[in-house]
Motif scaffolding. Structure first.
Motif, PDB file in Angstrom:
ATOM      1  N   ASP A 259      26.310  48.344  34.694  1.00 51.35           N
ATOM      2  CA  ASP A 259      27.061  48.083  35.927  1.00 51.35           C
ATOM      3  C   ASP A 259      27.158  49.309  36.832  1.00 51.35           C
ATOM      4  O   ASP A 259      27.684  49.233  37.932  1.00 51.35           O
ATOM      5  CB  ASP A 259      28.458  47.546  35.617  1.00 51.35           C
ATOM      6  CG  ASP A 259      29.315  48.528  34.818  1.00 51.35           C
ATOM      7  OD1 ASP A 259      28.950  49.717  34.687  1.00 51.35           O
ATOM      8  OD2 ASP A 259      30.367  48.092  34.308  1.00 51.35           O
ATOM      9  N   GLY A 260      26.658  50.445  36.353  1.00 51.70           N
ATOM     10  CA  GLY A 260      26.650  51.667  37.156  1.00 51.70           C
ATOM     11  C   GLY A 260      27.996  52.359  37.266  1.00 51.70           C
ATOM     12  O   GLY A 260      28.132  53.343  37.985  1.00 51.70           O
ATOM     13  N   GLU A 261      28.978  51.905  36.521  1.00 53.17           N
ATOM     14  CA  GLU A 261      30.310  52.503  36.624  1.00 53.17           C
ATOM     15  C   GLU A 261      30.428  53.820  35.880  1.00 53.17           C
ATOM     16  O   GLU A 261      31.300  54.626  36.181  1.00 53.17           O
ATOM     17  CB  GLU A 261      31.365  51.511  36.135  1.00 53.17           C
ATOM     18  CG  GLU A 261      31.545  50.345  37.096  1.00 53.17           C
ATOM     19  CD  GLU A 261      32.699  49.449  36.710  1.00 53.17           C
ATOM     20  OE1 GLU A 261      33.548  49.861  35.897  1.00 53.17           O
ATOM     21  OE2 GLU A 261      32.747  48.326  37.242  1.00 53.17           O
ATOM     22  N   VAL A 262      29.575  54.045  34.892  1.00 55.65           N
ATOM     23  CA  VAL A 262      29.573  55.278  34.112  1.00 55.65           C
ATOM     24  C   VAL A 262      28.144  55.790  34.061  1.00 55.65           C
ATOM     25  O   VAL A 262      27.220  55.026  33.801  1.00 55.65           O
ATOM     26  CB  VAL A 262      30.098  55.041  32.671  1.00 55.65           C
ATOM     27  CG1 VAL A 262      30.022  56.313  31.848  1.00 55.65           C
ATOM     28  CG2 VAL A 262      31.509  54.486  32.694  1.00 55.65           C
ATOM     29  N   GLY A 263      27.968  57.077  34.319  1.00 56.88           N
ATOM     30  CA  GLY A 263      26.636  57.659  34.240  1.00 56.88           C
ATOM     31  C   GLY A 263      26.708  59.163  34.111  1.00 56.88           C
ATOM     32  O   GLY A 263      27.695  59.785  34.503  1.00 56.88           O
ATOM     33  N   PHE A 264      25.650  59.736  33.550  1.00 52.90           N
ATOM     34  CA  PHE A 264      25.611  61.168  33.326  1.00 52.90           C
ATOM     35  C   PHE A 264      24.222  61.715  33.627  1.00 52.90           C
ATOM     36  O   PHE A 264      23.224  61.042  33.393  1.00 52.90           O
ATOM     37  CB  PHE A 264      25.961  61.501  31.866  1.00 52.90           C
ATOM     38  CG  PHE A 264      27.322  61.035  31.469  1.00 52.90           C
ATOM     39  CD1 PHE A 264      28.441  61.792  31.764  1.00 52.90           C
ATOM     40  CD2 PHE A 264      27.498  59.812  30.835  1.00 52.90           C
ATOM     41  CE1 PHE A 264      29.711  61.349  31.422  1.00 52.90           C
ATOM     42  CE2 PHE A 264      28.746  59.354  30.489  1.00 52.90           C
ATOM     43  CZ  PHE A 264      29.863  60.123  30.777  1.00 52.90           C
ATOM     44  N   GLN A 265      24.204  62.935  34.143  1.00 52.52           N
ATOM     45  CA  GLN A 265      22.962  63.690  34.279  1.00 52.52           C
ATOM     46  C   GLN A 265      23.044  64.840  33.287  1.00 52.52           C
ATOM     47  O   GLN A 265      24.069  65.527  33.210  1.00 52.52           O
ATOM     48  CB  GLN A 265      22.808  64.243  35.697  1.00 52.52           C
ATOM     49  CG  GLN A 265      21.528  65.046  35.861  1.00 52.52           C
ATOM     50  CD  GLN A 265      21.471  65.775  37.183  1.00 52.52           C
ATOM     51  OE1 GLN A 265      22.284  66.654  37.440  1.00 52.52           O
ATOM     52  NE2 GLN A 265      20.511  65.407  38.004  1.00 52.52           N
ATOM     53  N   LEU A 266      21.969  65.027  32.537  1.00 44.77           N
ATOM     54  CA  LEU A 266      21.885  66.121  31.574  1.00 44.77           C
ATOM     55  C   LEU A 266      20.749  67.032  32.001  1.00 44.77           C
ATOM     56  O   LEU A 266      19.663  66.555  32.351  1.00 44.77           O
ATOM     57  CB  LEU A 266      21.612  65.578  30.170  1.00 44.77           C
ATOM     58  CG  LEU A 266      22.669  64.612  29.623  1.00 44.77           C
ATOM     59  CD1 LEU A 266      22.293  63.185  29.940  1.00 44.77           C
ATOM     60  CD2 LEU A 266      22.839  64.794  28.139  1.00 44.77           C
TER      61      LEU A 266
ATOM     62  N   VAL B  98      14.160  70.468  32.437  1.00 44.00           N
ATOM     63  CA  VAL B  98      14.158  69.028  32.655  1.00 44.00           C
ATOM     64  C   VAL B  98      15.546  68.548  33.064  1.00 44.00           C
ATOM     65  O   VAL B  98      16.537  69.245  32.863  1.00 44.00           O
ATOM     66  CB  VAL B  98      13.711  68.258  31.388  1.00 44.00           C
ATOM     67  CG1 VAL B  98      12.283  68.621  31.007  1.00 44.00           C
ATOM     68  CG2 VAL B  98      14.664  68.480  30.225  1.00 44.00           C
ATOM     69  N   ALA B  99      15.574  67.343  33.617  1.00 43.52           N
ATOM     70  CA  ALA B  99      16.828  66.643  33.885  1.00 43.52           C
ATOM     71  C   ALA B  99      16.662  65.213  33.396  1.00 43.52           C
ATOM     72  O   ALA B  99      15.575  64.642  33.467  1.00 43.52           O
ATOM     73  CB  ALA B  99      17.157  66.664  35.371  1.00 43.52           C
ATOM     74  N   LEU B 100      17.736  64.653  32.881  1.00 49.41           N
ATOM     75  CA  LEU B 100      17.761  63.266  32.442  1.00 49.41           C
ATOM     76  C   LEU B 100      18.975  62.594  33.049  1.00 49.41           C
ATOM     77  O   LEU B 100      19.989  63.239  33.281  1.00 49.41           O
ATOM     78  CB  LEU B 100      17.867  63.178  30.911  1.00 49.41           C
ATOM     79  CG  LEU B 100      16.740  63.816  30.119  1.00 49.41           C
ATOM     80  CD1 LEU B 100      17.169  65.164  29.601  1.00 49.41           C
ATOM     81  CD2 LEU B 100      16.351  62.922  28.978  1.00 49.41           C
ATOM     82  N   ALA B 101      18.869  61.314  33.295  1.00 50.00           N
ATOM     83  CA  ALA B 101      20.012  60.547  33.781  1.00 50.00           C
ATOM     84  C   ALA B 101      20.109  59.260  32.977  1.00 50.00           C
ATOM     85  O   ALA B 101      19.104  58.645  32.648  1.00 50.00           O
ATOM     86  CB  ALA B 101      19.870  60.237  35.270  1.00 50.00           C
TER      87      ALA B 101
END
Length: 129
Positions: free
Chosen positions: A72-79, A64-67
């Protein structure tokens, strides 16, 4: 071993995540999940309240992948990682007891073991096992 940071935990537990699976033909499926808890340094617990296509995909492919990201979209991660699905036992008991699940079916518990974390802003190098 991958370790989920405090910032990532805050986003995961207080935001909405995109939860992505793929079927046997390689067709992707993405849903939004809101009731997620970080339960160890590299594991998340997700409640199956409404999975249909997602559950079928998990039965044939546990990758799986999670986001998750800030408003504000300035910080984000995909796991990225793999899952185990439980319809009974301690993980299922834990989702059954979550106040967020009151009044919902909570059919199962999905334990995600995170193997990679990517910074969606491109400002940090990925973390991999």
């Amino acid at each position: 071993m991958i370790e989920i940071s405090n910032l990532q935990k805050e986003l995961i537990e207080n935001g909405t995540l995109a939860f992505c699976t793929v079927d046997t033909a390689g067709v992707p499926n993405a849903i939004a999940v809101g009731y997620v808890k970080v339960v160890s340094r590299n594991q998340l617990l997700i409640t199956d309240n409404f999975f249909s296509k997602t559950l079928a995909n998990l039965n044939s492919n546990t990758n799986v992948a999670l986001a998750v990201w800030t408003e504000d979209g300035e910080v984000g991660f995909q796991l990225k990682g793999s899952v185990e699905y439980f319809i009974s036992g301690s993980w299922k008991d834990q989702v059954d007891g979550m106040p967020e699940n009151d009044g919902l079916l909570h059919k199962g518990a999905v334990l995600v073991t995170v193997r990679e974390i990517w910074d969606l802003t491109g400002t940090e190098s990925p973390s991999k096992e």
